[in-house]
Design a protein around this motif. Sequence first.
Motif, short mmCIF file in Angstrom:
data_model
loop_
_atom_site.label_atom_id
_atom_site.label_comp_id
_atom_site.label_asym_id
_atom_site.label_seq_id
_atom_site.Cartn_x
_atom_site.Cartn_y
_atom_site.Cartn_z
N UNK A 36 5.60 -11.05 10.99
CA UNK A 36 4.27 -11.38 10.46
C UNK A 36 4.03 -10.75 9.09
N UNK A 37 4.50 -9.51 8.92
CA UNK A 37 4.29 -8.84 7.62
C UNK A 37 5.05 -9.58 6.52
N UNK A 40 3.37 -12.82 5.70
CA UNK A 40 2.15 -12.61 4.92
C UNK A 40 2.48 -12.34 3.46
N UNK A 41 3.55 -11.54 3.25
CA UNK A 41 3.97 -11.25 1.87
C UNK A 41 4.42 -12.53 1.17
N UNK A 43 3.69 -15.69 1.90
CA UNK A 43 2.61 -16.65 1.70
C UNK A 43 1.66 -16.18 0.58
N UNK A 44 1.47 -14.89 0.49
CA UNK A 44 0.61 -14.37 -0.58
C UNK A 44 1.26 -14.62 -1.94
N UNK A 113 6.51 -8.79 -3.87
CA UNK A 113 6.36 -9.22 -2.48
C UNK A 113 7.56 -9.98 -1.92
N UNK B 45 -5.77 -15.15 6.99
CA UNK B 45 -4.37 -14.77 7.20
C UNK B 45 -3.74 -14.18 5.94
N UNK B 46 -4.32 -14.47 4.78
CA UNK B 46 -3.88 -13.80 3.56
C UNK B 46 -5.07 -13.56 2.63
N UNK B 47 -4.94 -12.55 1.78
CA UNK B 47 -5.89 -12.33 0.69
C UNK B 47 -5.04 -12.23 -0.58
N UNK B 48 -5.17 -13.22 -1.45
CA UNK B 48 -4.43 -13.15 -2.71
C UNK B 48 -5.36 -12.58 -3.79
N UNK B 77 -1.36 -6.77 8.47
CA UNK B 77 -0.35 -7.37 7.59
C UNK B 77 -0.95 -7.70 6.22
N UNK B 78 -2.22 -8.06 6.22
CA UNK B 78 -2.90 -8.37 4.96
C UNK B 78 -3.08 -7.10 4.14
N UNK B 80 -1.27 -4.35 4.26
CA UNK B 80 0.05 -3.93 3.76
C UNK B 80 0.42 -4.74 2.52
N UNK B 81 0.19 -6.05 2.60
CA UNK B 81 0.53 -6.95 1.50
C UNK B 81 -0.29 -6.66 0.25
N UNK B 84 1.15 -3.90 -1.93
CA UNK B 84 2.31 -4.29 -2.72
C UNK B 84 1.93 -5.26 -3.84
N UNK B 85 0.96 -6.09 -3.56
CA UNK B 85 0.48 -7.02 -4.59
C UNK B 85 -0.12 -6.22 -5.76
#
Lengths: 137, 127
Positions: A36-37, A40-41, A43-44, A113, B45-48, B77-78, B80-81, B84-85
């Motif tokens: 999942x992580x 998410x990376x 897809x972002x 990412x 499910x995501x935040x850009x 998961x969001x 964590x992302x 990195x973003x």
Amino acid sequence: MIIVLSKDAMAIQKEQDVVPFRNRVKEYAVKIGMSLVNQTKLITAASELVRNMLKYGGGGSTLIEVISKGRENGIRLTFADKGPGIKDIPLAMQDGYSTGKSLGLGLPGAKRLVSEFDIKSTPGKGTTVTVIKWKNG
Amino acid sequence: MGKFLLVTIQVDLYDRLALNLETDLANMVNKTGARGVLIDISALSIVDSFMGRILGNIGTMSKIMDAESVVVGMQPAVAITLVELGLELKGVSTALNVEKGMQLLHTKVGSFEDEEKEEDADDNSIE
Ligand SMILES: Nc1ncnc2c1ncn2[C@@H]1O[C@H](COP(=O)(O)OP(=O)(O)O)[C@@H](O)[C@H]1O
Ligand SMILES: [Mg+2]
């Protein structure tokens, strides 16, 4: 050597194409069993790159590929537009650099990412960004 | 719950809808005189960086309109992302869930508690 297991093309013309594209990427990521992580990376990053294509490149085409290299499976995404291109790529890759009054995190953030990141651009011709996220990368 | 607005973002929004959210919220805060805004993003499910900027704008806008805002329910998961973003979500307060977010909002607008208790008494409302 990279083997392509499947290919799926999708045109991006308007902002309403962004969410369906992201969902399509997710489907493939789930199919290969990506965590999942990592999903998410990926897809972002995809969302950032597809938005750039719309905002700066006037839309373009995307390619979603399931690839394999040795024992590792992954997703490769290609974003190609025929927009104005980028004159200074190292500058565009800097955190906080934006010609669009936004956060300037799309390109450098997407690079962080994913597992592999490649950008090619010719001023006046367009821009192509390719990223790979390995299932366990 | 007269003084707080609870906004639940149900689906991954199209850009225009996300921008509407910003103006709709400003209008709502203005109309209701809400002192706090709670934004539940557990369904995202995501935040850009685009959505992140909107969350930041809502925070800034609330402040200007004399309201506090708290973002709740961000999926691990969001979160964590986002790190990195490189998105810092400056000026955006976050809490684990709606309940914790409410507590935080209460603390943030705490200095007005006395005043509000009086209002509550006038309205005969039950807390
Ligand atoms: N597909 C593209 N075509 C032309 N220019 C682009 C493209 N993608 C990015 N750029 C340029 O690179 C800059 C940085 O992009 P990015 O890091 O995504 O930040 P932002 O989108 O917030 O501006 C953009 O402001 C733009 O000038
Ligand atoms: Mg961008």
